[in-house]
Design a protein around this motif. Sequence first.
Motif, PDB file in Angstrom:
ATOM      1  N   SER A  39      17.540  18.837  -5.415  1.00  0.00           N
ATOM      2  CA  SER A  39      17.426  18.403  -6.809  1.00  0.00           C
ATOM      3  C   SER A  39      17.899  16.961  -6.961  1.00  0.00           C
ATOM      4  O   SER A  39      18.933  16.567  -6.405  1.00  0.00           O
ATOM      5  N   ARG A  40      17.124  16.157  -7.702  1.00  0.00           N
ATOM      6  CA  ARG A  40      17.511  14.779  -8.038  1.00  0.00           C
ATOM      7  C   ARG A  40      17.052  14.520  -9.465  1.00  0.00           C
ATOM      8  O   ARG A  40      15.860  14.631  -9.748  1.00  0.00           O
ATOM      9  N   TYR A  41      17.957  14.189 -10.363  1.00  0.00           N
ATOM     10  CA  TYR A  41      17.530  13.870 -11.728  1.00  0.00           C
ATOM     11  C   TYR A  41      18.408  12.771 -12.293  1.00  0.00           C
ATOM     12  O   TYR A  41      19.622  12.935 -12.419  1.00  0.00           O
ATOM     13  N   ILE A  42      17.779  11.648 -12.594  1.00  0.00           N
ATOM     14  CA  ILE A  42      18.516  10.491 -13.105  1.00  0.00           C
ATOM     15  C   ILE A  42      18.466  10.452 -14.628  1.00  0.00           C
ATOM     16  O   ILE A  42      19.420  10.069 -15.286  1.00  0.00           O
ATOM     17  N   GLY A  43      17.322  10.866 -15.193  1.00  0.00           N
ATOM     18  CA  GLY A  43      17.161  10.791 -16.650  1.00  0.00           C
ATOM     19  C   GLY A  43      16.565   9.471 -17.088  1.00  0.00           C
ATOM     20  O   GLY A  43      16.496   9.196 -18.278  1.00  0.00           O
ATOM     21  N   THR A  44      16.154   8.668 -16.122  1.00  0.00           N
ATOM     22  CA  THR A  44      15.295   7.499 -16.392  1.00  0.00           C
ATOM     23  C   THR A  44      13.997   7.795 -15.659  1.00  0.00           C
ATOM     24  O   THR A  44      13.984   7.858 -14.422  1.00  0.00           O
ATOM     25  N   LEU A  45      12.928   7.989 -16.413  1.00  0.00           N
ATOM     26  CA  LEU A  45      11.670   8.389 -15.785  1.00  0.00           C
ATOM     27  C   LEU A  45      11.250   7.423 -14.686  1.00  0.00           C
ATOM     28  O   LEU A  45      10.810   7.833 -13.610  1.00  0.00           O
ATOM     29  N   VAL A  46      11.357   6.120 -14.960  1.00  0.00           N
ATOM     30  CA  VAL A  46      10.942   5.122 -13.965  1.00  0.00           C
ATOM     31  C   VAL A  46      11.716   5.331 -12.652  1.00  0.00           C
ATOM     32  O   VAL A  46      11.123   5.317 -11.568  1.00  0.00           O
TER      33      VAL A  46
ATOM     34  N   ASP B 147       0.804  -1.218   0.000  1.00  0.00           N
ATOM     35  CA  ASP B 147       0.000   0.000   0.000  1.00  0.00           C
ATOM     36  C   ASP B 147       0.848   1.284   0.000  1.00  0.00           C
ATOM     37  O   ASP B 147       0.845   2.052   0.952  1.00  0.00           O
ATOM     38  N   ILE B 148       1.542   1.501  -1.095  1.00  0.00           N
ATOM     39  CA  ILE B 148       2.429   2.673  -1.196  1.00  0.00           C
ATOM     40  C   ILE B 148       1.599   3.956  -1.271  1.00  0.00           C
ATOM     41  O   ILE B 148       0.679   4.060  -2.087  1.00  0.00           O
ATOM     42  N   ARG B 149       1.924   4.916  -0.426  1.00  0.00           N
ATOM     43  CA  ARG B 149       1.282   6.239  -0.473  1.00  0.00           C
ATOM     44  C   ARG B 149       2.351   7.283  -0.749  1.00  0.00           C
ATOM     45  O   ARG B 149       3.431   7.248  -0.162  1.00  0.00           O
ATOM     46  N   MET B 150       2.018   8.196  -1.636  1.00  0.00           N
ATOM     47  CA  MET B 150       2.970   9.258  -1.941  1.00  0.00           C
ATOM     48  C   MET B 150       2.980  10.254  -0.768  1.00  0.00           C
ATOM     49  O   MET B 150       1.913  10.595  -0.257  1.00  0.00           O
ATOM     50  N   PRO B 151       4.166  10.702  -0.312  1.00  0.00           N
ATOM     51  CA  PRO B 151       4.177  11.720   0.753  1.00  0.00           C
ATOM     52  C   PRO B 151       3.344  12.945   0.347  1.00  0.00           C
ATOM     53  O   PRO B 151       3.223  13.250  -0.835  1.00  0.00           O
ATOM     54  N   GLU B 152       2.784  13.623   1.350  1.00  0.00           N
ATOM     55  CA  GLU B 152       1.883  14.759   1.096  1.00  0.00           C
ATOM     56  C   GLU B 152       2.574  15.902   0.366  1.00  0.00           C
ATOM     57  O   GLU B 152       1.966  16.594  -0.433  1.00  0.00           O
ATOM     58  N   ARG B 153       3.836  16.136   0.685  1.00  0.00           N
ATOM     59  CA  ARG B 153       4.588  17.225   0.043  1.00  0.00           C
ATOM     60  C   ARG B 153       5.931  16.692  -0.430  1.00  0.00           C
ATOM     61  O   ARG B 153       6.508  15.810   0.199  1.00  0.00           O
ATOM     62  N   ALA B 154       6.412  17.252  -1.513  1.00  0.00           N
ATOM     63  CA  ALA B 154       7.712  16.838  -2.047  1.00  0.00           C
ATOM     64  C   ALA B 154       8.838  17.505  -1.267  1.00  0.00           C
ATOM     65  O   ALA B 154       8.688  18.620  -0.759  1.00  0.00           O
ATOM     66  N   LYS B 155       9.965  16.795  -1.163  1.00  0.00           N
ATOM     67  CA  LYS B 155      11.184  17.476  -0.701  1.00  0.00           C
ATOM     68  C   LYS B 155      12.239  17.500  -1.807  1.00  0.00           C
ATOM     69  O   LYS B 155      13.264  18.131  -1.693  1.00  0.00           O
ATOM     70  N   TYR B 156      11.951  16.765  -2.892  1.00  0.00           N
ATOM     71  CA  TYR B 156      12.854  16.765  -4.048  1.00  0.00           C
ATOM     72  C   TYR B 156      12.134  17.321  -5.269  1.00  0.00           C
ATOM     73  O   TYR B 156      10.914  17.195  -5.385  1.00  0.00           O
ATOM     74  N   TYR B 157      12.902  17.898  -6.205  1.00  0.00           N
ATOM     75  CA  TYR B 157      12.353  18.161  -7.531  1.00  0.00           C
ATOM     76  C   TYR B 157      13.262  17.520  -8.552  1.00  0.00           C
ATOM     77  O   TYR B 157      14.478  17.427  -8.363  1.00  0.00           O
ATOM     78  N   SER B 158      12.658  17.035  -9.627  1.00  0.00           N
ATOM     79  CA  SER B 158      13.408  16.360 -10.696  1.00  0.00           C
ATOM     80  C   SER B 158      13.054  17.008 -12.013  1.00  0.00           C
ATOM     81  O   SER B 158      11.910  16.905 -12.469  1.00  0.00           O
ATOM     82  N   ALA B 159      14.002  17.684 -12.617  1.00  0.00           N
ATOM     83  CA  ALA B 159      13.795  18.293 -13.937  1.00  0.00           C
ATOM     84  C   ALA B 159      15.155  18.430 -14.598  1.00  0.00           C
ATOM     85  O   ALA B 159      16.158  18.616 -13.899  1.00  0.00           O
ATOM     86  N   ASN B 160      15.182  18.313 -15.917  1.00  0.00           N
ATOM     87  CA  ASN B 160      16.436  18.494 -16.635  1.00  0.00           C
ATOM     88  C   ASN B 160      16.656  19.985 -16.860  1.00  0.00           C
ATOM     89  O   ASN B 160      16.186  20.560 -17.846  1.00  0.00           O
ATOM     90  N   GLU B 161      17.372  20.599 -15.918  1.00  0.00           N
ATOM     91  CA  GLU B 161      17.531  22.053 -15.978  1.00  0.00           C
ATOM     92  C   GLU B 161      18.459  22.505 -17.101  1.00  0.00           C
ATOM     93  O   GLU B 161      18.537  23.694 -17.402  1.00  0.00           O
ATOM     94  N   GLY B 162      19.144  21.552 -17.733  1.00  0.00           N
ATOM     95  CA  GLY B 162      19.920  21.908 -18.926  1.00  0.00           C
ATOM     96  C   GLY B 162      19.033  22.432 -20.039  1.00  0.00           C
ATOM     97  O   GLY B 162      19.487  23.119 -20.952  1.00  0.00           O
ATOM     98  N   ASN B 163      17.732  22.124 -19.944  1.00  0.00           N
ATOM     99  CA  ASN B 163      16.784  22.568 -20.977  1.00  0.00           C
ATOM    100  C   ASN B 163      16.143  23.915 -20.651  1.00  0.00           C
ATOM    101  O   ASN B 163      15.259  24.358 -21.385  1.00  0.00           O
ATOM    102  N   THR B 164      16.564  24.567 -19.560  1.00  0.00           N
ATOM    103  CA  THR B 164      15.908  25.819 -19.151  1.00  0.00           C
ATOM    104  C   THR B 164      15.724  26.817 -20.306  1.00  0.00           C
ATOM    105  O   THR B 164      14.670  27.440 -20.404  1.00  0.00           O
TER     106      THR B 164
END
Length: 343
Positions: free
Chosen positions: A245-252, A201-218
Amino acid sequence: MPTHMPHKLVTLQRHMLEQQARFPFATGEFTSMLMDFVVAVKIISREINKAGLAEILGDAGEENIQGEQVMKLDQFAQDRIYKAMDHGGHLACMASEEEEHLIPIPPQFPTGRYVLMFDPLDGSSNIDANVSIGTIFAIHRRKTHSGPGTMEDALQVGNNLVCAGYVLYGPSTVLVYSTASGVAGFTLDPSIGEFCLSHEDIRMPERAKYYSANEGNTPYWGEADRKFIEHLKQPDKASGRPYSSRYIGTLVSDFHRNLLSGGVFLYPPDRKDPKKPAGKLRLLYEAAPLAYIAEQAGGAATDGKQRILDIQPKGLHDRTPLCIGPKADVALYEKFVREFGGK
Ligand code: AHG
Ligand code: MN
Ligand code: MN
């Protein structure tokens, strides 16, 4: 023990059978179809683990219909899933990120009630660097009544999904899926070849503490996207800290970490071609299945203006902007899009 650790030993097959028992008229066809899929996934997992040794890492020298390089493992995964699913009699047709057209069931095999959409290997650019990759899948009930499946069966809104999930080939192989009653995760024990329930029963936390985006594309982002990410980098009112910030570049992989630890993922519309700004991620094989999982876990997913699960696909390879994560963070992104415009 992590809070999501179950106390019982439950295999994926047992879990599916228990889910099936909730429906008094279930025939077992659905479970049997998923078990076929799981066989393919186990083979892919095994192959990924020995990829360097078997010299199947690297580029197969062709491009897929999206104009991207196809790696050998993409083809291997595509082939295994197809061969596991073409003859079971459960599917009307399939569609894959790696195939331009609808994938029919060969005429010598019976067709069934379901339609399978999949991204056989997600994160292909990471394969050569031995960084985690994944498989994404989504299942619809067919719309037509019999015979070979058609585009009408494949081009359905995410709202109609009956199941979606993904497999993450990381330090261990994890399968996460939902059939509309919450989200569960299973870890492959390679010594017995079984996926065992590891995340109940996985529940997503109410608020994020990480953001993931490829900022090279800004430079290709719109104002709303830039302002949203800038906002997340300011100390948060509640926690006093900016998002990390956390970005792996594998969406999964990015999604799985965000699901468990609390993170918001953004792949905004790309304005490299100003005439048709579009997202990179594919609606049918990436955005919709993960949006389904996110919502089942209490989160949300949007293209900035519209819920991902409400988008009507027009073609098999439609792309969409994607913001996915906790409800509050996704709502905040939509607010930025309303205020600063653009899709
Ligand atoms: P795929 O390997 O199936 O083509 O998908 C790659 C996708 C997705 O996994 C990831 O989130 C995104 O591409 C990364 O794109 P950028 O390299 O542009 O950040
Ligand atoms: Mn992908
Ligand atoms: Mn892929």
